[in-house]
Design a protein around this motif. Structure first.
Motif, mmCIF file in Angstrom:
data_model
loop_
_atom_site.group_PDB
_atom_site.id
_atom_site.type_symbol
_atom_site.label_atom_id
_atom_site.label_comp_id
_atom_site.label_asym_id
_atom_site.label_seq_id
_atom_site.Cartn_x
_atom_site.Cartn_y
_atom_site.Cartn_z
ATOM 1 N N ARG A 25 0.831 -1.211 0.000
ATOM 2 C CA ARG A 25 0.000 0.000 0.000
ATOM 3 C C ARG A 25 0.861 1.256 0.000
ATOM 4 N NH1 ARG A 25 -3.104 -2.887 4.126
ATOM 5 N NH2 ARG A 25 -2.202 -1.453 5.621
ATOM 6 N N GLN A 26 1.911 1.249 0.792
ATOM 7 C CA GLN A 26 2.782 2.419 0.865
ATOM 8 C C GLN A 26 3.526 2.641 -0.456
ATOM 9 O OE1 GLN A 26 5.255 1.765 4.282
ATOM 10 N NE2 GLN A 26 3.583 2.126 5.730
ATOM 11 N N GLU A 27 4.078 1.567 -1.007
ATOM 12 C CA GLU A 27 4.851 1.694 -2.237
ATOM 13 C C GLU A 27 3.990 2.164 -3.411
ATOM 14 O OE1 GLU A 27 8.129 -0.761 -4.865
ATOM 15 O OE2 GLU A 27 7.584 -1.430 -2.872
ATOM 16 N N LEU A 28 2.726 1.744 -3.431
ATOM 17 C CA LEU A 28 1.828 2.129 -4.514
ATOM 18 C C LEU A 28 1.043 3.408 -4.210
ATOM 19 C CD1 LEU A 28 0.421 -1.364 -5.545
ATOM 20 C CD2 LEU A 28 2.190 -0.009 -6.687
ATOM 21 N N GLY A 29 1.199 3.928 -2.994
ATOM 22 C CA GLY A 29 0.498 5.150 -2.618
ATOM 23 C C GLY A 29 -0.999 4.944 -2.461
ATOM 24 N N GLY A 33 -10.233 3.799 0.881
ATOM 25 C CA GLY A 33 -11.244 4.338 -0.026
ATOM 26 C C GLY A 33 -10.871 4.274 -1.492
ATOM 27 N N ASP A 34 -9.609 3.954 -1.796
ATOM 28 C CA ASP A 34 -9.213 3.819 -3.202
ATOM 29 C C ASP A 34 -10.062 2.731 -3.858
ATOM 30 O OD1 ASP A 34 -7.319 5.793 -3.228
ATOM 31 O OD2 ASP A 34 -5.588 4.456 -3.195
ATOM 32 N N ARG A 35 -10.343 2.915 -5.134
ATOM 33 C CA ARG A 35 -11.134 1.937 -5.879
ATOM 34 C C ARG A 35 -10.240 1.237 -6.893
ATOM 35 N NH1 ARG A 35 -16.347 5.003 -7.850
ATOM 36 N NH2 ARG A 35 -14.750 6.268 -8.824
ATOM 37 N N GLN A 47 -6.307 -9.776 -11.623
ATOM 38 C CA GLN A 47 -5.503 -8.555 -11.681
ATOM 39 C C GLN A 47 -6.318 -7.418 -11.083
ATOM 40 O OE1 GLN A 47 -4.296 -7.427 -15.607
ATOM 41 N NE2 GLN A 47 -3.260 -5.585 -14.917
ATOM 42 N N LEU A 48 -5.700 -6.674 -10.167
ATOM 43 C CA LEU A 48 -6.307 -5.476 -9.602
ATOM 44 C C LEU A 48 -5.547 -4.278 -10.123
ATOM 45 C CD1 LEU A 48 -6.907 -6.257 -5.820
ATOM 46 C CD2 LEU A 48 -8.604 -6.000 -7.609
ATOM 47 N N THR A 49 -6.271 -3.303 -10.641
ATOM 48 C CA THR A 49 -5.663 -2.075 -11.129
ATOM 49 C C THR A 49 -6.272 -0.914 -10.366
ATOM 50 O OG1 THR A 49 -5.492 -3.063 -13.331
ATOM 51 C CG2 THR A 49 -5.211 -0.679 -13.180
ATOM 52 N N SER A 50 -5.433 -0.058 -9.827
ATOM 53 C CA SER A 50 -5.916 1.124 -9.124
ATOM 54 C C SER A 50 -6.645 2.017 -10.113
ATOM 55 C CB SER A 50 -4.740 1.876 -8.497
ATOM 56 O OG SER A 50 -5.131 3.166 -8.094
ATOM 57 N N LEU A 51 -7.898 2.342 -9.813
ATOM 58 C CA LEU A 51 -8.668 3.204 -10.701
ATOM 59 C C LEU A 51 -8.021 4.577 -10.808
ATOM 60 C CD1 LEU A 51 -11.187 3.510 -12.446
ATOM 61 C CD2 LEU A 51 -12.435 4.179 -10.400
ATOM 62 N N ARG A 52 -7.509 5.089 -9.695
ATOM 63 C CA ARG A 52 -6.849 6.397 -9.698
ATOM 64 C C ARG A 52 -5.630 6.389 -10.619
ATOM 65 N NH1 ARG A 52 -3.026 7.733 -5.816
ATOM 66 N NH2 ARG A 52 -3.968 6.196 -4.447
ATOM 67 N N GLN A 53 -4.821 5.335 -10.541
ATOM 68 C CA GLN A 53 -3.643 5.233 -11.390
ATOM 69 C C GLN A 53 -4.034 5.065 -12.860
ATOM 70 O OE1 GLN A 53 -0.544 5.772 -10.650
ATOM 71 N NE2 GLN A 53 -0.915 6.058 -8.483
ATOM 72 N N GLN A 54 -5.106 4.315 -13.113
ATOM 73 C CA GLN A 54 -5.561 4.100 -14.485
ATOM 74 C C GLN A 54 -6.014 5.421 -15.098
ATOM 75 O OE1 GLN A 54 -5.290 1.146 -15.920
ATOM 76 N NE2 GLN A 54 -6.186 1.704 -17.861
ATOM 77 N N VAL A 55 -6.801 6.193 -14.361
ATOM 78 C CA VAL A 55 -7.263 7.488 -14.851
ATOM 79 C C VAL A 55 -6.076 8.419 -15.062
ATOM 80 C CG1 VAL A 55 -8.574 9.560 -14.215
ATOM 81 C CG2 VAL A 55 -9.579 7.298 -13.878
#
Length: 83
Positions: A25-29, A33-35, A47-55
């Motif tokens: 969690r720390q390394e990926l920021g 509440g992240d989706r 596979q899980l992709t951070s929606l925030r990172q994808q956007v």
């Protein structure tokens, strides 16, 4: 710690939840509440992709594909021609 030190074993609890290690969690920021986008391949790979990172990675991708002339300006000009 780097992400290359993975895979790690995760456990599914009775509520169907998985917990990511603090180091991940720390390394990926990631924060509470992240989706995420969940993708499951035909072979069962999850596979899980951070929606925030994808956007964030998609931001500006269409910027260079838009014409120099504003579509809004074109619409306004067309409306003026009909009056």
């Amino acid at each position: 710690m780097t992400l290359q030190q993975y895979p790690k074993t995760l456990y599914l609890d009775g509520e169907g939840r998985l917990s990511l290690p603090d180091s991940v969690r720390q390394e990926l920021g990631l924060v509470e509440g992240d989706r995420f986008i969940l993708t499951v391949s035909e072979t069962g790979v999850i596979q899980l992709t951070s929606l925030r990172q994808q956007v964030h990675s998609l931001r500006g991708i269409l910027k260079n594909l838009t014409p120099e002339k504003s579509v809004v300006d074109e619409l306004i000009q067309e409306r003026k021609n009909y009056v």
